[in-house]
Design a protein around this motif. Structure first.
Motif, PDB file in Angstrom:
ATOM      1  N   ARG A 139       0.681  -1.205   0.097  1.00 14.89           N
ATOM      2  CA  ARG A 139      -0.157   0.004   0.091  1.00 14.89           C
ATOM      3  C   ARG A 139       0.960   1.394   0.055  1.00 14.89           C
ATOM      4  O   ARG A 139       0.641   2.221  -0.812  1.00 14.89           O
ATOM      5  N   ASN A 140       1.908   1.232   0.880  1.00 13.67           N
ATOM      6  CA  ASN A 140       2.710   2.476   0.819  1.00 13.67           C
ATOM      7  C   ASN A 140       3.450   2.587  -0.389  1.00 13.67           C
ATOM      8  O   ASN A 140       3.903   3.626  -0.784  1.00 13.67           O
ATOM      9  N   GLU A 141       3.989   1.445  -1.046  1.00 17.32           N
ATOM     10  CA  GLU A 141       4.703   1.701  -2.092  1.00 17.32           C
ATOM     11  C   GLU A 141       3.883   2.128  -3.103  1.00 17.32           C
ATOM     12  O   GLU A 141       4.257   3.092  -4.094  1.00 17.32           O
ATOM     13  N   GLN A 142       2.597   1.751  -3.392  1.00 15.45           N
ATOM     14  CA  GLN A 142       1.671   2.089  -4.346  1.00 15.45           C
ATOM     15  C   GLN A 142       1.573   3.808  -4.140  1.00 15.45           C
ATOM     16  O   GLN A 142       1.421   4.176  -5.196  1.00 15.45           O
ATOM     17  N   ALA A 143       1.340   4.433  -2.946  1.00 18.62           N
ATOM     18  CA  ALA A 143       1.099   5.557  -2.576  1.00 18.62           C
ATOM     19  C   ALA A 143       2.287   6.326  -3.323  1.00 18.62           C
ATOM     20  O   ALA A 143       1.767   7.235  -3.761  1.00 18.62           O
ATOM     21  N   SER A 144       3.478   5.861  -2.864  1.00 16.85           N
ATOM     22  CA  SER A 144       4.776   6.615  -3.318  1.00 16.85           C
ATOM     23  C   SER A 144       4.778   6.637  -4.789  1.00 16.85           C
ATOM     24  O   SER A 144       5.012   7.667  -5.365  1.00 16.85           O
ATOM     25  N   ASP A 145       4.513   5.494  -5.656  1.00 19.09           N
ATOM     26  CA  ASP A 145       4.529   5.380  -6.880  1.00 19.09           C
ATOM     27  C   ASP A 145       3.390   6.309  -7.679  1.00 19.09           C
ATOM     28  O   ASP A 145       3.748   7.026  -8.645  1.00 19.09           O
ATOM     29  N   THR A 146       2.269   6.378  -6.952  1.00 16.58           N
ATOM     30  CA  THR A 146       1.152   7.242  -7.235  1.00 16.58           C
ATOM     31  C   THR A 146       1.549   8.711  -7.331  1.00 16.58           C
ATOM     32  O   THR A 146       1.390   9.390  -8.305  1.00 16.58           O
ATOM     33  N   LEU A 147       1.772   9.192  -6.233  1.00 13.47           N
ATOM     34  CA  LEU A 147       2.589  10.467  -6.146  1.00 13.47           C
ATOM     35  C   LEU A 147       3.653  10.925  -7.157  1.00 13.47           C
ATOM     36  O   LEU A 147       3.292  11.887  -7.639  1.00 13.47           O
ATOM     37  N   ARG A 148       4.565  10.120  -7.354  1.00 15.80           N
ATOM     38  CA  ARG A 148       5.697  10.313  -8.152  1.00 15.80           C
ATOM     39  C   ARG A 148       5.100  10.481  -9.696  1.00 15.80           C
ATOM     40  O   ARG A 148       5.306  11.365 -10.295  1.00 15.80           O
ATOM     41  N   ARG A 149       4.286   9.484 -10.050  1.00 17.21           N
ATOM     42  CA  ARG A 149       3.693   9.684 -11.397  1.00 17.21           C
ATOM     43  C   ARG A 149       2.750  10.943 -11.615  1.00 17.21           C
ATOM     44  O   ARG A 149       2.953  11.551 -12.641  1.00 17.21           O
TER      45      ARG A 149
END
Length: 430
Positions: A75-85
């Motif tokens: 979940r946290n990795e997904q949030a990080s990737d989403t924010l960067r994208r």
């Protein structure tokens, strides 16, 4: 102007609010600003509310504050990737210069709230600058800390209040003047609230606000877990650093009083009949075959005389009051102030949850905390559980306890209106 942070040794006492370069949605890249906003993470009624927000717009902020994946790490990795994208795609863009942000909310009933969003120095409890009034749940703090570490961002502001003297201070005058100018953004969310945001970037204006706020302390109105998270993360980084500060909304409640509401409990897997059976002989129980507004009125009347709760989930309402004094004497710590011992939330947690129903307050499989009254009742009826509805505590009681250094039981109050999440974010660098 130094926006990077200050060491604890040199930081002045009082509220120290600093400008930052806000990260905001580009309105040309999203369906609408209203469609990408969300209530704070802990107010979203899950799962229905979460699914609704996710489908409202592919860029809704809920995908950052409540990412969905099988494990916490994912979940946290997904949030990080989403924010960067979203940043690389230009969906989220950083404002060109640091500023403080004037934020306004209005509803259809004439309520008006204005405050200032900025990066507040994270102080130690011993300084008495930021006053908590509720205990926190360690697993929630750990969860929020993991998300903030992964994203290196403050994704939504806390709500803090301070008390001006009611006159037009330099800050109040500036807020009123700025609010008369064209805003950076304006939108109306589906709950009927209109939101507007302005930036303050002039060095003289920023200095006036900072000088004024440095004379005040603040009460945490909403965001105890996020403030505890800010404090934890600050200790993990050498000072000075951006982690010395956390994103907040400061509201002067002498000019813009907040509404104080209760946070209700939903007991999973506990039928109303079982909950009531355990209370027989310990509380007075009255069955109320009335509507929700009428039942809440009866709760308010009873709460004036002593501890009272409203149980629901079986199609009716049950007023529970007049607890056995001997039961209270056995279950409530006597060393705490009288104002704390007599709180409904204290009796609920120390007496009902701990001793009568034997339900751990921090077990999400056994208990949920829900802000919306009707939603709590509806979920109890749908799931076969028990809704425990509380009457709100007065703001002056909350503030007096906080000044004594006494924290209330977890999730005791809900101050509002809360700032919408998604209007301005703060990144901390990687």
């Amino acid at each position: 102007m130094n926006t990077a942070g200050h060491s604890e040794a040199t930081a002045r006492r009082g509220l120290e609010l600093t400008p930052f370069r806000g990260l905001r949605y580009d309105p040309d890249r999203v369906g609408s600003l209203a469609a990408v906003t969300s209530p704070p993470y802990d107010v979203v009624v899950r799962p229905d509310g979460l699914h609704h927000l996710q489908s409202a717009d592919p860029y809704n902020i809920v995908r950052l504050i409540l990412p969905q994946a099988p494990t916490a790490g994912a979940r946290n990795e997904q949030a990080s990737d989403t924010l960067r994208r979203w940043q690389s795609e230009g969906v989220l863009a950083t404002d060109p210069e640091p500023g403080l942000y004037v934020y306004e909310q209005r509803d259809g009933d004439g309520m008006l709230q204005r405050g200032i969003i900025g990066a507040l120095r994270v102080s130690d409890p011993s300084e008495g600058v930021v006053l908590p009034h509720e205990d926190v749940m360690p697993h929630v703090v750990a969860d929020r800390a993991d998300l903030m570490r992964a994203t290196s961002a403050n994704l939504e502001p806390l709500l803090l209040t301070y008390r001006g003297d009611g006159s037009i201070s330099s800050t109040a005058e500036l807020v009123e003047r700025v609010a008369g100018q064209p805003p950076l953004l304006a939108t109306t969310t589906e709950d009927g609230y209109s939101h507007r945001l302005w930036s303050i970037t002039d060095p003289a204006d920023l200095a006036r606000v900072q000088s004024d706020l440095a004379q005040h302390q603040a009460l945490i109105a909403d965001g105890h877990h996020r403030w505890a998270t800010y404090r934890r993360l600050r200790t993990e980084h050498d000072s000075p650093s951006p982690w010395d500060y956390g994103l907040v909304l400061l509201v002067d409640t002498a000019r813009y009083p907040l509404r104080v509401r209760a946070i209700h409990r939903l007991l999973h897997g506990v039928p109303v009949a079982d909950a009531l059976a355990a209370l027989k002989g310990r509380f007075r129980i009255q069955h109320l075959p009335v509507s929700l507004p009428e039942a809440l009125g009866a709760l308010a009347d009873s709460a004036c005389a002593g501890n009272a709760f409203l149980l629901a989930g079986d199609g009716a309402f049950h007023l529970v009051d007049r607890p056995d004094p001997d039961l209270l004497a056995r279950t409530i710590p006597v060393e705490r102030p009288v104002a704390w011992r007599t709180l409904d939330a204290t009796v609920l947690h120390s007496t009902l949850l701990d001793h009568v129903w034997d339900i751990p307050e921090d077990d999400p499989a056994r208990i949920a905390y829900i802000h919306d009254t009707a939603a709590t009742v509806e979920k109890a009826e749908r799931d076969g559980g028990t809704a425990v509805l509380l009457h709100p505590v007065r703001e002056e009681v909350v503030r007096d306890l906080a000044r004594q250094g006494v924290t209330m039981p977890r999730k005791s109050t809900s101050f509002g209106p809360k700032p919408a999440s998604g209007l301005v974010l703060r990144t901390l660098g990687r």
